[in-house]
Design a protein around this motif. Structure first.
Motif, PDB file in Angstrom:
ATOM      1  N   ALA A 110      11.372   1.852   3.762  1.00  0.00           N
ATOM      2  CA  ALA A 110      12.767   1.448   3.980  1.00  0.00           C
ATOM      3  C   ALA A 110      12.964   0.910   5.376  1.00  0.00           C
ATOM      4  CB  ALA A 110      13.687   2.663   3.724  1.00  0.00           C
ATOM      5  N   TRP A 111      12.348   1.560   6.354  1.00  0.00           N
ATOM      6  CA  TRP A 111      12.490   1.118   7.752  1.00  0.00           C
ATOM      7  C   TRP A 111      11.908  -0.270   7.926  1.00  0.00           C
ATOM      8  CZ3 TRP A 111       9.100  -0.343  11.594  1.00  0.00           C
ATOM      9  CH2 TRP A 111       9.605  -0.345  12.938  1.00  0.00           C
ATOM     10  N   ALA A 112      10.710  -0.482   7.388  1.00  0.00           N
ATOM     11  CA  ALA A 112      10.053  -1.792   7.557  1.00  0.00           C
ATOM     12  C   ALA A 112      10.818  -2.904   6.844  1.00  0.00           C
ATOM     13  CB  ALA A 112       8.616  -1.699   7.039  1.00  0.00           C
ATOM     14  N   ARG A 113      11.315  -2.622   5.636  1.00  0.00           N
ATOM     15  CA  ARG A 113      12.061  -3.655   4.888  1.00  0.00           C
ATOM     16  C   ARG A 113      13.374  -3.999   5.586  1.00  0.00           C
ATOM     17  NH1 ARG A 113      10.837  -1.372  -1.242  1.00  0.00           N
ATOM     18  NH2 ARG A 113       8.819  -2.436  -1.456  1.00  0.00           N
ATOM     19  N   ALA A 169       2.890   5.572   8.949  1.00  0.00           N
ATOM     20  CA  ALA A 169       4.068   6.019   8.217  1.00  0.00           C
ATOM     21  C   ALA A 169       4.328   7.510   8.392  1.00  0.00           C
ATOM     22  CB  ALA A 169       3.912   5.692   6.733  1.00  0.00           C
ATOM     23  N   VAL A 170       3.265   8.311   8.379  1.00  0.00           N
ATOM     24  CA  VAL A 170       3.494   9.759   8.384  1.00  0.00           C
ATOM     25  C   VAL A 170       3.314  10.399   9.763  1.00  0.00           C
ATOM     26  CG1 VAL A 170       2.810   9.926   5.957  1.00  0.00           C
ATOM     27  CG2 VAL A 170       1.097  10.368   7.745  1.00  0.00           C
ATOM     28  N   VAL A 183       0.838  -1.202   0.000  1.00  0.00           N
ATOM     29  CA  VAL A 183       0.000   0.000   0.000  1.00  0.00           C
ATOM     30  C   VAL A 183       0.872   1.252   0.000  1.00  0.00           C
ATOM     31  CG1 VAL A 183      -1.558   1.383   1.443  1.00  0.00           C
ATOM     32  CG2 VAL A 183      -2.044  -1.032   1.037  1.00  0.00           C
ATOM     33  N   LEU A 184       1.853   1.301   0.893  1.00  0.00           N
ATOM     34  CA  LEU A 184       2.696   2.485   1.010  1.00  0.00           C
ATOM     35  C   LEU A 184       3.486   2.745  -0.272  1.00  0.00           C
ATOM     36  CD1 LEU A 184       4.078   2.094   4.658  1.00  0.00           C
ATOM     37  CD2 LEU A 184       2.198   3.533   3.857  1.00  0.00           C
ATOM     38  N   ARG A 223       8.216  10.681   4.175  1.00  0.00           N
ATOM     39  CA  ARG A 223       7.889   9.760   5.277  1.00  0.00           C
ATOM     40  C   ARG A 223       7.367   8.415   4.761  1.00  0.00           C
ATOM     41  NH1 ARG A 223       5.520  13.632  10.189  1.00  0.00           N
ATOM     42  NH2 ARG A 223       7.326  15.059  10.161  1.00  0.00           N
ATOM     43  N   LEU A 224       6.623   8.444   3.657  1.00  0.00           N
ATOM     44  CA  LEU A 224       6.196   7.169   3.072  1.00  0.00           C
ATOM     45  C   LEU A 224       7.414   6.355   2.636  1.00  0.00           C
ATOM     46  CD1 LEU A 224       3.152   8.302   0.888  1.00  0.00           C
ATOM     47  CD2 LEU A 224       3.087   7.032   3.039  1.00  0.00           C
TER      48      LEU A 224
END
Length: 474
Positions: A466-469, A435-436, A391-392, A460-461
């Protein structure tokens, strides 16, 4: 004679909530009658009075908007005037010197208590016709006592409590100047009220017993008596004496808690007073409608939840430009520069339905003005899953291509993306929020993205993906 009222706190601590209500009642009485309101600092207690407390009183009164119509008066600056009046009273015979030592007075009271009598000054130095007074002892500086009438009674027609009577025989001769020459509280109050033309004395009911003494001094000075109104105390919601756990805080603590000054005044005016079933009043309405005869003589109860409710109503209906002044104060206290984000009025309009206080609003709007420090662990775990990351990533492209960054355009883009993916709006909006914003709570998502702006939203998206991956297994 036009009405003149006064608020006369002792600067021995902060301006507490009970004092603020008394100040408000005094202010409203003067304004309704087209008169004047003044602030008097009763600082004759030199040991306990502090400049810090004086500053706290001024700060609290200024924040509440209870402006004195005259320059504040300090009792310690009026000692020459008090001495002048005492000299005149000594000359007139309405006051006299008393040389009784502390040891004599202690012995006198002990004897009275042993006889089960009320401890009181026995008038040993009081001049009377045919009475021979002792020779003044050497080295004993005298106090000055008021020669209180011994016959009749003082009848006080209190504007709140109704008629109250006091037998003069029960009122002993009050000390009006100590042995060091410093005048006493009850005397200073009388001279101040006389000189300042006070027509209405509104104060707490802990002063009721002082009133007959003050009335007698005023009568001895040939003064016209003011009208008196003694306001009952404030109790906690449980009926116990008001304490910090109930809300017995300094006025400025309510500012720190996120109250609007107008809302706090509205809540305070309803503590003991009512006008039908009306709950919310503008300042102009308070001034037009407030009437001491409608103030209850029973103690009021402080309900913090009701105070929060009133504040929330104000936030929802007040001019956002007025709210913005206080909102900015809270943001700056959090180390946030309001220039580094959207217009305050726009944020207020988006947040005020869901925030009871300005502190809550500032906390929930922090993300609009400062970089995110991280994500809520529970929300990130729930919404940064594989579907959330798709989604993001997909929405990033859709939003990047938007020709204009407006609420309608963002609303259409997010809804169109959700429909194209066969997802409910919640499945799209919640990952975006985390995310935001850093958490899964914010104003409507189109308003949130509009306030945040294109550059911050897209950044921020991208950062969230990147943070989640980077934390994904393998």
């Amino acid at each position: 004679m036009s009405a003149v009222s006064r608020f006369a706190p002792s600067p021995t601590g902060f301006l507490h909530i009970g004092g603020a209500r008394t100040a408000l009642f005094s202010y409203l009485v003067a304004k309704r009658l087209g008169g004047k309101f003044l602030l008097r600092i009763e600082d004759t207690d030199r040991e306990r009075s502090t400049q810090e407390a004086v500053d706290a009183i001024f700060e609290g009164m200024a924040w509440l908007g209870l402006k004195s119509d005259f320059a504040p008066v300090y009792q310690t600056q009026r000692f020459d005037r008090y001495k002048e009046v005492i000299a005149q009273m000594l000359s007139d015979g309405t006051a006299y010197y008393c040389y009784a030592t502390r040891e004599e007075l202690d012995a006198m009271r002990a004897e009275q208590q042993a006889r089960k009598e009320k401890p009181r000054y026995d008038g040993r130095w009081r001049p009377e016709i045919g009475k021979i007074l002792p020779t003044p002892p050497e080295g004993v500086p005298p106090v000055v006592r008021f020669r209180n009438p011994v016959e009749g009674e003082v009848v006080l027609d209190d504007l709140i409590k109704g008629p109250i009577s006091f037998a003069n025989i029960e009122l002993d001769d009050l000390i009006i100047a100590r042995a060091d020459g410093v005048p006493t509280y009850n005397f200073c109050v009388v001279v101040d009220d006389l000189d300042m033309g006070i027509t209405h004395v509104i104060r707490g009911d802990d002063h009721v017993n002082n009133t007959p003494r003050q009335i007698n001094i005023l009568l001895a000075l040939g003064a016209q008596l003011p009208k008196y109104a003694h306001v009952s105390m404030i109790l906690g919601a449980d009926g116990a004496k008001l304490s910090k756990r109930h809300g017995a805080l300094g006025v400025m603590e309510y500012r720190a808690m996120g109250f609007m000054p107008e809302a706090l005044l509205n809540y305070l005016v309803r503590l003991g007073w009512s006008h039908g079933d009306q709950e919310l009043f503008t300042r102009d309405e308070m001034q037009a409608l407030f009437d001491l005869s409608k103030v209850s003589s029973s103690p009021a109860r402080f309900d913090m939840e009701k105070a929060y409710w009133v504040n929330h109503q104000y936030l929802k209906i007040a001019d956002p430009a007025v709210v913005a002044v206080e909102f900015e104060w809270h943001l700056r206290r959090m180390g946030v520069d309001p220039a580094n984000g959207p217009a305050l009025v726009d944020v207020i309009l988006s947040q005020r339905e869901r925030c009871r206080t300005l502190l809550e609003m500032a906390e929930k709007s922090h993300f609009l003005y400062a970089e995110l420090s991280g994500y809520n662990d529970k929300d990130a775990a729930k919404h940064f899953n594989d579907e959330g990351l798709r989604v993001l990533a997909g929405l990033y492209q859709a939003l990047k291509a938007l020709p204009e960054w407006t609420v309608p355009a963002l609303h259409e883009a997010v809804n169109h993306f959700a429909e194209s993916q066969g997802l409910g709006l919640g499945k799209v909006a919640q990952p975006i929020r985390v995310a935001v914003v850093g958490m899964a709570v914010s104003p409507p998502i189109d308003q949130t993205l509009s306030l945040l702006g294109r550059d911050r939203t897209l950044a921020r998206l991208d950062a969230a993906v990147a943070w989640a991956r980077s934390r994904a297994p393998g």
